[in-house]
Design a protein around this motif. Structure first.
Motif, PDB file in Angstrom:
ATOM      1  N   LEU A  69      44.105 -18.334 -66.367  1.00  0.00           N
ATOM      2  CA  LEU A  69      43.733 -17.066 -66.991  1.00  0.00           C
ATOM      3  C   LEU A  69      44.085 -17.048 -68.473  1.00  0.00           C
ATOM      4  O   LEU A  69      43.343 -16.497 -69.285  1.00  0.00           O
ATOM      5  CB  LEU A  69      44.416 -15.891 -66.285  1.00  0.00           C
ATOM      6  N   ASP A  70      45.215 -17.633 -68.825  1.00  0.00           N
ATOM      7  CA  ASP A  70      45.685 -17.593 -70.212  1.00  0.00           C
ATOM      8  C   ASP A  70      45.087 -18.692 -71.092  1.00  0.00           C
ATOM      9  O   ASP A  70      45.166 -18.609 -72.309  1.00  0.00           O
ATOM     10  CB  ASP A  70      47.210 -17.659 -70.246  1.00  0.00           C
ATOM     11  N   ALA A  71      44.490 -19.698 -70.476  1.00  0.00           N
ATOM     12  CA  ALA A  71      43.898 -20.799 -71.246  1.00  0.00           C
ATOM     13  C   ALA A  71      42.469 -20.444 -71.661  1.00  0.00           C
ATOM     14  O   ALA A  71      41.820 -19.591 -71.058  1.00  0.00           O
ATOM     15  CB  ALA A  71      43.889 -22.071 -70.399  1.00  0.00           C
ATOM     16  N   THR A  72      41.990 -21.121 -72.691  1.00  0.00           N
ATOM     17  CA  THR A  72      40.599 -20.960 -73.104  1.00  0.00           C
ATOM     18  C   THR A  72      39.700 -21.368 -71.956  1.00  0.00           C
ATOM     19  O   THR A  72      39.928 -22.387 -71.318  1.00  0.00           O
ATOM     20  CB  THR A  72      40.306 -21.844 -74.333  1.00  0.00           C
ATOM     21  N   PHE A  73      38.677 -20.550 -71.679  1.00  0.00           N
ATOM     22  CA  PHE A  73      37.764 -20.863 -70.583  1.00  0.00           C
ATOM     23  C   PHE A  73      36.816 -21.959 -71.053  1.00  0.00           C
ATOM     24  O   PHE A  73      36.039 -21.759 -71.989  1.00  0.00           O
ATOM     25  CB  PHE A  73      36.991 -19.617 -70.151  1.00  0.00           C
ATOM     26  N   PRO A  74      36.854 -23.144 -70.418  1.00  0.00           N
ATOM     27  CA  PRO A  74      36.093 -24.298 -70.919  1.00  0.00           C
ATOM     28  C   PRO A  74      34.610 -24.260 -70.538  1.00  0.00           C
ATOM     29  O   PRO A  74      34.254 -24.472 -69.399  1.00  0.00           O
ATOM     30  CB  PRO A  74      36.794 -25.483 -70.257  1.00  0.00           C
ATOM     31  N   LEU A  75      33.776 -23.994 -71.513  1.00  0.00           N
ATOM     32  CA  LEU A  75      32.334 -24.023 -71.305  1.00  0.00           C
ATOM     33  C   LEU A  75      31.690 -25.104 -72.175  1.00  0.00           C
ATOM     34  O   LEU A  75      30.532 -25.023 -72.520  1.00  0.00           O
ATOM     35  CB  LEU A  75      31.720 -22.649 -71.610  1.00  0.00           C
ATOM     36  N   TRP A  76      32.471 -26.099 -72.537  1.00  0.00           N
ATOM     37  CA  TRP A  76      31.968 -27.212 -73.326  1.00  0.00           C
ATOM     38  C   TRP A  76      31.752 -28.413 -72.427  1.00  0.00           C
ATOM     39  O   TRP A  76      32.364 -28.514 -71.364  1.00  0.00           O
ATOM     40  CB  TRP A  76      32.934 -27.552 -74.460  1.00  0.00           C
ATOM     41  N   PRO A  77      30.870 -29.331 -72.820  1.00  0.00           N
ATOM     42  CA  PRO A  77      30.622 -30.519 -71.994  1.00  0.00           C
ATOM     43  C   PRO A  77      31.813 -31.474 -72.029  1.00  0.00           C
ATOM     44  O   PRO A  77      32.640 -31.410 -72.945  1.00  0.00           O
ATOM     45  CB  PRO A  77      29.382 -31.150 -72.630  1.00  0.00           C
ATOM     46  N   PRO A  78      31.909 -32.368 -71.041  1.00  0.00           N
ATOM     47  CA  PRO A  78      33.049 -33.292 -70.989  1.00  0.00           C
ATOM     48  C   PRO A  78      33.142 -34.210 -72.212  1.00  0.00           C
ATOM     49  O   PRO A  78      34.226 -34.606 -72.603  1.00  0.00           O
ATOM     50  CB  PRO A  78      32.804 -34.130 -69.728  1.00  0.00           C
ATOM     51  N   ASN A  79      32.017 -34.531 -72.832  1.00  0.00           N
ATOM     52  CA  ASN A  79      32.022 -35.438 -73.981  1.00  0.00           C
ATOM     53  C   ASN A  79      31.966 -34.671 -75.297  1.00  0.00           C
ATOM     54  O   ASN A  79      31.421 -35.148 -76.285  1.00  0.00           O
ATOM     55  CB  ASN A  79      30.847 -36.399 -73.898  1.00  0.00           C
ATOM     56  N   VAL A  80      32.572 -33.513 -75.362  1.00  0.00           N
ATOM     57  CA  VAL A  80      32.472 -32.644 -76.531  1.00  0.00           C
ATOM     58  C   VAL A  80      33.038 -33.314 -77.794  1.00  0.00           C
ATOM     59  O   VAL A  80      32.505 -33.098 -78.881  1.00  0.00           O
ATOM     60  CB  VAL A  80      33.159 -31.278 -76.276  1.00  0.00           C
ATOM     61  N   GLU A  81      34.059 -34.161 -77.662  1.00  0.00           N
ATOM     62  CA  GLU A  81      34.637 -34.818 -78.830  1.00  0.00           C
ATOM     63  C   GLU A  81      33.605 -35.695 -79.534  1.00  0.00           C
ATOM     64  O   GLU A  81      33.582 -35.778 -80.750  1.00  0.00           O
ATOM     65  CB  GLU A  81      35.854 -35.679 -78.440  1.00  0.00           C
ATOM     66  N   LYS A  82      32.739 -36.330 -78.764  1.00  0.00           N
ATOM     67  CA  LYS A  82      31.704 -37.195 -79.332  1.00  0.00           C
ATOM     68  C   LYS A  82      30.577 -36.373 -79.952  1.00  0.00           C
ATOM     69  O   LYS A  82      29.905 -36.841 -80.863  1.00  0.00           O
ATOM     70  CB  LYS A  82      31.140 -38.132 -78.261  1.00  0.00           C
ATOM     71  N   LEU A  83      30.367 -35.174 -79.433  1.00  0.00           N
ATOM     72  CA  LEU A  83      29.271 -34.340 -79.905  1.00  0.00           C
ATOM     73  C   LEU A  83      29.594 -33.574 -81.196  1.00  0.00           C
ATOM     74  O   LEU A  83      28.699 -33.206 -81.942  1.00  0.00           O
ATOM     75  CB  LEU A  83      28.868 -33.331 -78.827  1.00  0.00           C
ATOM     76  N   ILE A  84      30.872 -33.345 -81.446  1.00  0.00           N
ATOM     77  CA  ILE A  84      31.264 -32.603 -82.636  1.00  0.00           C
ATOM     78  C   ILE A  84      31.388 -33.562 -83.812  1.00  0.00           C
ATOM     79  O   ILE A  84      32.121 -34.554 -83.756  1.00  0.00           O
ATOM     80  CB  ILE A  84      32.602 -31.865 -82.422  1.00  0.00           C
ATOM     81  N   ASP A  85      30.650 -33.285 -84.860  1.00  0.00           N
ATOM     82  CA  ASP A  85      30.705 -34.116 -86.075  1.00  0.00           C
ATOM     83  C   ASP A  85      31.685 -33.513 -87.055  1.00  0.00           C
ATOM     84  O   ASP A  85      31.309 -32.894 -88.046  1.00  0.00           O
ATOM     85  CB  ASP A  85      29.317 -34.213 -86.712  1.00  0.00           C
TER      86      ASP A  85
END
Length: 143
Positions: A125-141
């Motif tokens: 409940l206290d953590a950010t709700f993850p709605l990003w894909p598993p490979n988000v690090e590769k997708l963010i430039d």
């Protein structure tokens, strides 16, 4: 009777909902803030829409409404999101997990197992709700 700091004859806190905190109000139907929404914000927003009640939205319609509120936060942070269908499924699963916890009988709520489940849910409940894909690090430039 002395007036309380919140006004005469008012209680200082709303009633509590097991595994969630204060009771749900119409204010919970709007996600606010400057950060990505937490699990608590997502859950409270979903429950404020009361899916399944007479004349209310279906669970999927409520989820889509919450998703429309969450999308600008991700866009502003320049973080890609999973597909709408996947995001809706994640939110519904989260609501169902919390509902399962809240259905635990009063007699079993003080057990060690329930305490562990409640602690685990509090972290979610206290953590950010993850709605990003598993490979988000590769997708963010962002170097």
């Amino acid at each position: 009777m002395l007036p309380s700091p919140t006004g005469p004859c008012q209680t200082s806190s709303r009633s509590l909902v097991f595994g969630l905190g204060p009771s749900i109000t119409s204010e919970d139907g709007i996600i606010t803030g400057a950060k990505l929404p937490t699990g608590r914000q997502i859950l409270r927003c979903m429950l404020a829409k009361k899916p399944g009640a007479n004349g209310a939205l279906s669970q999927f319609e409520a989820t889509e409404g919450v998703l429309e509120q969450v999308r600008p936060f991700y866009k502003k942070a320049n973080i890609p999101m999973v597909s709408d269908k996947r995001a809706c499924h994640k939110m519904v699963d989260f609501v169902n997990a919390n509902n399962k916890l809240r259905k635990i009988s009063q007699a079993k709520r003080s057990s060690e197992t329930t305490a562990k489940q409640l602690e685990k849910m509090e972290c979610r409940l206290d953590a950010t709700f993850p709605l990003w894909p598993p490979n988000v690090e590769k997708l963010i430039d962002n170097p």
